[in-house]
Design an enzyme around this catalytic site. Structure first.
Site: not given
Ligand code: GRF
Length: 227
Positions: A13, A91, A94, A108, A110, A175
């Site tokens: 999260g 994960m 959908l 999303n 990634h 991210e």
């Molecule tokens: C992230 O690396 C995102 O890119 C991928 O899942 C991971 C989630 O990380 N889809 P977090 O749970 O937000 O720390």
């Protein structure tokens, strides 16, 4: 207009937390109406608990098939007034029914530069391949895994011999910046999709959005102030 957002998470999260932080700072004009989790034990639920944000854990095992599970999620999201969905470490693929319910409003993040290295191990696969630039991608979601139109990408150097966790940490830090930024563009109605190609439109007030300087990374389109 304030983005009425549902966040779907299965893991730690940290992206959810980054979204909540940018809302709190005033940079992201959004409200997290609901956090939905498919794993009741996920750490991602700690953040909405602490922040007093509505949250619910739904278990796929309680539903006969994917369609029924996704229909329950659509109902919960609508009941909480959200009309856009951010996947933050969610994960599962959908269903078409879910995507149709929030057409063009499901995104999303990634941990790789798509279309390279889709799947569950994006950063690890990129490092094992020996890339010299790794990174992350925010994209619209379609029915295929890690496949929809790209909104924004960030590239970081992939240093040979670096521990994987170090690379992952540098990707994660970006991210946490590009995801809230992409959501802000969505909130402002500035994402124009033509076929596979997404353009970020200028601000409606005509003012140039002040940019944020890049460091040992490159984000494109550039981050704006507050991100
Ligand atoms: C992230 O690396 C995102 O890119 C991928 O899942 C991971 C989630 O990380 N889809 P977090 O749970 O937000 O720390």
């Amino acid at each position: 207009m304030t983005l009425q957002l549902a966040v779907l998470a299965s893991g730690n999260g940290s992206n959810l937390q980054a979204i909540l932080d940018r809302i709190a700072s005033g940079a992201l004009d959004a409200k997290v109406c609901l956090v939905l989790c498919n794993k009741p034990e996920a750490r991602a639920l700690d953040y909405p608990r602490a922040a007093g944000v509505a949250h619910v854990a739904l278990s796929p095992a309680d539903y006969p098939d994917r369609e029924a599970f996704d229909a329950a999620m659509v109902a919960a999201i609508r009941a909480h007034g959200a009309d856009a969905v951010a996947l933050a470490g969610y994960m599962r693929l959908l269903t078409p029914g879910f995507l149709a319910a929030f057409a063009g409003r499901v995104v999303n993040i990634h941990p790789a530069l798509l279309p390279s290295f889709p799947g569950l191990r994006g950063a690890a696969d990129a490092q094992a391949y020996g890339v010299t630039l790794a990174g992350c991608t925010v994209h619209f979601v379609d029915e295929q895994m890690d496949h929809g139109s790209v909104i924004v990408q960030a590239a970081v150097p992939g240093n040979a011999g670096e521990p994987l966790d170090d690379l992952k940490a540098r990707i994660h830090a970006l991210e946490h910046r590009i995801y809230p930024q992409a959501l802000q563009w969505l909130a402002e109605g500035r994402l124009c999709v033509e076929g596979r190609v997404v353009r970020v439109l200028p601000r409606s007030d005509g003012k140039a959005a002040p940019g944020v300087p890049d460091g040992p990374w490159l984000v494109w389109p550039p981050l704006e102030q507050g991100f």
